[in-house]
Design a protein around this motif. Structure first.
Motif, short mmCIF file in Angstrom:
data_model
loop_
_atom_site.label_atom_id
_atom_site.label_comp_id
_atom_site.label_asym_id
_atom_site.label_seq_id
_atom_site.Cartn_x
_atom_site.Cartn_y
_atom_site.Cartn_z
N HIS A 30 -5.37 5.89 -6.39
CA HIS A 30 -4.70 5.98 -5.09
C HIS A 30 -5.66 5.84 -3.92
O HIS A 30 -5.25 5.98 -2.77
N ASP A 31 -6.93 5.60 -4.25
CA ASP A 31 -7.92 5.69 -3.17
C ASP A 31 -7.60 4.73 -2.02
O ASP A 31 -7.69 5.11 -0.85
N ASP A 91 -4.72 3.61 -1.12
CA ASP A 91 -3.57 4.11 -0.35
C ASP A 91 -3.99 5.26 0.56
O ASP A 91 -3.58 5.34 1.72
N PHE A 127 3.06 8.02 -5.86
CA PHE A 127 1.82 8.65 -6.30
C PHE A 127 1.60 8.60 -7.79
O PHE A 127 0.62 9.13 -8.27
N PRO A 183 -2.94 13.80 -9.65
CA PRO A 183 -1.65 13.56 -8.97
C PRO A 183 -1.16 14.78 -8.21
O PRO A 183 -0.51 14.65 -7.16
N GLN A 242 6.84 1.31 -8.85
CA GLN A 242 6.62 2.60 -9.49
C GLN A 242 7.90 3.11 -10.14
O GLN A 242 8.97 3.07 -9.54
N GLY A 290 0.11 6.64 -10.20
CA GLY A 290 -0.74 5.47 -10.25
C GLY A 290 -0.65 4.74 -11.55
O GLY A 290 -0.10 3.67 -11.65
N SER A 324 -10.14 7.37 -7.79
CA SER A 324 -8.69 7.50 -7.97
C SER A 324 -7.98 6.16 -7.79
O SER A 324 -8.37 5.35 -6.94
N ARG A 383 0.34 14.65 0.29
CA ARG A 383 1.57 14.02 0.81
C ARG A 383 2.46 15.07 1.48
O ARG A 383 3.12 14.80 2.48
N THR A 399 0.82 -1.21 0.00
CA THR A 399 0.00 0.00 0.00
C THR A 399 0.85 1.26 0.00
O THR A 399 0.34 2.34 -0.21
N TYR A 430 -2.89 14.84 -4.95
CA TYR A 430 -2.35 13.78 -4.10
C TYR A 430 -1.00 14.20 -3.51
O TYR A 430 -0.74 14.02 -2.32
#
Lengths: 209, 477
Positions: B428-429, B431, A11, B395, B17, A13, B426, B402, A7, B398
Motif C-alpha cells: 500500500h506504500d 497509496d 486496503f 492491514p 479489490q 493488497g 508495504s 484510514r 491509486t 493501514y
C-alpha cells in the motif's frame, strides 16, 4: 484524473508472502486427505488474487464474480489430477486466464463493456468535480472500447505485461506459450492499442471542438 | 504512448479489490456446487430423446402433480432458523420434518409432519400462512405462534394474534395466550415450555430487527381456571423446557431453496447447511425452567422465564472457532454485518486463545469501519495490534490510518507516516504516499506537498500518480 483512480485501491493488497507456498502445500495435502474445510481455505487464500487478475484482464466488468466462482469450481475439479507439477498459484491463475479468455471470446460476439457499466461514483468520491468525472469517464470509455477490439490472446498478453508487469517467461507460463510468442503478442497488441487509442483521441478532440 | 499506457493501467486496476462481503457471497454460491457431481459430457442423442419424450408428454397431457414438495429436516437437539415465505420467520425444533408445499410467497403453505414449528407471521392483504398437520389445518393471518406435532397429536399455541384451526370435525379459533391440542377439545393455557420458547423466539426477532419496537412480549399465560380439565393421559407429553437463552438464531433467514430439497441433517452431526438458507442451532437439552411448574392445575401458573436477551447469532454446537468463523462469513455473505459482528464477538469471548482471534478482530474492525463506528473499529484494531506476529498487523495498521483519515481527527498524517516507517515495503506504500501528498496539498499548496511529491517521483517514477502530481504541481510551483 483517471490515472489517479488506480491509486484509490482498498486496503487488501494481496502481495504473496514467502510462506504462502508452504501454506498452499499444506492445504492441498489436507484437501487430498479429505479435509472438507481445506478447499474453503484455499478459496479464501486465492479468491482476491483471482478477482484482481480477472479485473486486470477484463476490466471492471460485472461478470467478474461469476467468473471467480467458475475458476474455483474448475480448480476443485482439477485438483484430483493435480500432482504438484506447478505451484498452486500458477494453476489457479492459469485457470483464471483460461476463463477470462473464454469470456472475451464470448464477449466479442456480444456487446462490450462500456464506461457506463462502471460505477465511477464508488471510486471517485464525493469531492470530485463534475468536469473531472466527465474526463474520467471519457478516458475510461476510450480505453475499454479500444481494448475490446484487440484479439483476446493479444489483449491478455499485453495486459499481463503492461498492467501486472510480468515478464515474458511468467506470462508464457500462465498462458502456455513460449516467451517469444508472448513477446510477439505483446508487441502487436501494444501497436494495435496505440493506433486505436490515437484514433479514438482524435475523434474525441474533433467532437469537443 | 506512455501516457496511454498509464491510462490503460489505471482503467484495468479500477475496482480490482475483492472485499470480504463479495468473497463470502461468491463462496456461498460456489460451495453447494462443489458437492454436485461433475456434469457428464454432452450426449446429443440422449438430449434429443429427452426433448422428444417431453414433447410427447406435453401432447398427452402428462404434467407433474400440482404440488412439488421440499423438505426441511431438523435432527434431534437441533433448531433450524428459516423463513416461510417473505412474511414469516420461523424456527423448526428438531426432531422435526417440514414440507414446503408450494414456492413460498404471500400465500405460503407447509406441512408439519413432526416436531415443533415456532413462527411469527406478519399479516397483510393477500397474505396467508397455512400449516397442515396430520389432523388439523392451521391458518394464520398474523401472529406469533407455535405448532407442535408429536405422538400423532397436534398442539397449537398462540402468543398474540389469533389463528384458525380446522380439524375433521370442527373449526375453532385460538387466541393470544391460548393453546389447543387435538387430544383435548378445549382451548387451554400455553404450556410453560412452549411459552418460554415463544418468548425467546420473540426476543430473537426483536434482536434481529434491532429495534425494541418489534413484537410485544408474549403476555403471561392466563391462570388455568379450576374448571379446566386436567390433561388426559392421552395428551401429548409437554415439550421439554429449554434451558434459558441458548445460542438462538439472530440471523436474518432466507427463503427455503427454490429448487432443491433442503438437506436432511444427520442427528449426530448438526452442521450448517451448505447453502445459507437456514441457521442451525442446537436445541438446549431439557432443563428445568427458572421456577418449578405447579403440580396441580389449580395452582398458580409458574412464572415463565423472561425473554432471553438478544443472543449471539446462530452457530453449530459444540461451537468451535472455525464454525463460528464460518457462520460469520455466511452472515457477511447475506450482508448481515450486525449478525457477523455478533458472531465474531462471540468467537472472541469464548475462544480468546484461538488462532482466529486476529482475523475476528480485523473483521470486526472492518464492519465497524463500514458503519462509521470509528471508535469501535479502533478498539478492535488496538487489540489486534497487541497480538504478536499476526499477518494482519499491516492491514490492521493501514485500516487504523484510514479511520484517522475518515474521522478527520488530525492524526492521519502521523499515522500514515508511522505506517510507512513500520512497513516500508508495504503493497500500500504508493497509496499511502499518495494520501500523504493529498493531505499536504489540502493543507496548503504545491509547496507544502513538494517534499512528498519529490519522494513519489524518486520512489515510483513510472507511476500514474507521480505523473498526475507532476502535472498538477510542476517544478517551481
Amino acid at each position: 484524473m483517471i490515472a489517479a483512480l488506480a491509486t484509490l485501491v482498498a486496503f487488501h493488497g494481496g502481495a504473496r508472502r514467502p510462506d504462502d507456498d508452504a501454506r498452499d502445500e499444506q492445504l492441498l495435502a489436507r484437501h487430498r486427505d479429505g479435509d472438507p474445510e481445506a478447499f474453503g481455505r484455499i478459496y479464501r487464500a486465492h479468491a482476491a488474487a483471482v478477482y484482481r487478475r480477472l479485473t486486470r484482464v477484463l476490466g471492471p466488468v460485472p461478470e467478474r464474480e461469476d467468473l471467480t466462482q467458475d475458476v474455483f469450481l474448475a480448480l476443485y475439479r482439477a485438483l484430483p489430477q493435480f500432482r504438484g507439477e506447478a505451484k498452486l498459484t500458477t494453476l489457479v491463475h492459469r485457470i483464471a486466464l483460461n476463463k477470462a479468455f473464454e469470456h472475451l471470446r464470448r464477449q466479442s460476439r456480444r456487446r462490450t463493456l462500456s464506461a457506463d457499466d462502471v460505477d465511477l461514483d464508488d471510486v471517485l468520491g464525493p469531492t470530485t468535480s463534475p468536469e473531472e468525472r466527465v474526463r474520467a469517464r471519457e478516458s475510461l470509455a476510450t480505453v475499454l472500447a479500444c481494448l475490446a477490439r484487440i484479439k483476446p490472446k493479444k489483449r491478455i498478453a499485453l495486459l499481463l505485461r503492461v498492467v501486472d508487469g510480468l515478464s515474458f517467461d511468467e506470462i508464457g507460463d500462465l498462458v502456455d506459450a513460449t516467451p517469444e510468442a508472448v513477446a510477439k503478442r505483446v508487441q502487436h497488441g501494444q501497436r494495435e492499442l496505440d493506433a486505436l487509442m490515437a484514433r479514438a483521441e482524435d475523434e474525441l478532440c474533433r467532437r469537443r471542438s | 504512448m506512455s501516457q496511454r499506457l498509464d491510462v490503460l493501467r489505471a482503467a484495468m486496476t479500477l475496482d480490482d479489490q475483492l472485499d470480504d462481503i463479495k468473497r463470502a457471497q461468491i463462496w456461498s454460491q460456489l460451495e453447494p456446487q462443489l458437492a454436485a457431481p461433475v456434469p457428464a459430457p454432452r450426449r446429443w442423442p440422449l438430449a434429443l430423446a429427452a426433448v422428444a419424450v417431453a414433447a410427447a408428454a406435453a401432447v398427452l397431457g402428462l404434467r407433474p402433480g400440482p404440488r412439488s414438495t421440499r423438505t426441511l429436516t431438523a435432527p434431534a437437539d437441533t433448531t433450524l432458523a428459516t423463513s416461510l415465505g417473505p412474511h414469516a420467520r420461523a424456527e423448526l425444533v428438531g426432531p422435526a420434518s417440514l414440507e414446503l408445499l408450494a414456492p413460498p410467497g404471500d400465500a405460503t403453505s407447509v406441512r408439519l409432519r413432526s416436531g415443533t414449528l415456532v413462527a411469527e407471521f406478519t399479516g397483510g392483504p393477500g397474505r396467508s400462512l397455512r400449516i397442515e398437520t396430520r389432523d388439523a389445518v392451521v391458518e394464520i393471518v398474523g401472529t406469533l405462534f407455535a405448532v407442535d406435532v408429536r405422538d400423532g397429536a397436534t398442539c397449537v399455541s398462540v402468543a398474540h394474534g389469533k389463528v384458525r384451526v380446522t380439524t375433521r370435525t370442527t373449526v375453532l379459533a385460538v387466541a393470544g395466550g391460548e393453546s389447543w391440542c387435538s387430544t383435548r377439545p378445549e382451548v387451554g393455557p400455553i404450556e410453560p415450555a412452549t411459552h418460554d420458547r415463544l418468548d425467546r423466539f420473540a426476543a430473537v426477532l426483536t434482536a434481529r430487527a434491532g429495534s425494541p419496537a418489534a413484537p410485544p412480549p408474549t403476555p403471561a399465560a392466563p391462570p388455568p381456571t379450576p374448571a379446566a380439565p386436567p390433561p388426559t393421559p392421552a395428551a401429548p407429553p409437554p415439550m421439554p423446557a429449554a434451558a434459558p437463552a441458548p445460542a438462538l438464531a439472530a440471523l436474518p433467514s432466507n427463503d427455503l431453496p427454490a429448487t432443491a430439497e433442503a438437506p436432511s441433517i444427520a442427528p449426530a452431526t448438526p452442521i450448517v447447511p451448505a447453502t445459507p438458507i437456514v441457521a442451525v442451532t442446537p436445541t438446549a437439552p431439557p432443563a428445568p425452567i427458572t421456577a418449578p411448574v405447579p403440580a396441580t392445575p389449580t395452582a398458580q401458573p409458574a412464572p415463565v422465564t423472561p425473554a432471553a436477551p438478544a443472543a449471539p447469532a446462530v452457530v453449530v454446537a459444540p461451537a468451535t472457532p472455525e464454525t463460528l468463523y464460518e457462520a460469520a462469513e455466511a452472515a457477511l455473505a447475506r450482508r448481515d454485518g450486525a449478525g457477523a459482528d455478533r458472531i465474531f464477538a462471540r468467537l472472541l469471548a469464548e475462544f480468546p486463545q484461538s488462532a482466529l482471534v486476529d482475523q475476528a478482530l480485523f473483521e470486526r474492525a472492518r464492519i465497524a469501519y463500514e458503519r462509521h463506528a470509528w471508535s469501535d473499529a479502533q478498539r478492535d484494531l488496538d487489540q489486534l495490534a497487541a497480538i504478536a506476529r499476526t499477518p494482519l498487523a499491516e492491514p490492521g495498521a493501514y485500516l487504523s490510518c484510514r479511520i484517522a483519515i475518515e474521522a478527520r481527527d488530525g492524526a492521519a498524517e502521523r499515522c500514515l507516516t508511522d505506517y510507512r516507517k513500520a512497513y516500508p515495503k508495504s503493497p500500500h506504500d504508493l497509496d499511502v504516499l499518495g494520501v500523504l501528498i493529498d493531505l499536504a496539498y489540502q493543507g496548503g499548496d504545491c509547496a507544502h506537498a513538494r517534499g512528498r511529491i519529490d519522494e513519489l517521483e524518486r520512489s515510483y517514477p513510472r507511476s500514474a500518480l507521480a505523473r498526475a502530481w507532476a502535472a498538477r504541481c510542476p517544478e517551481g510551483r
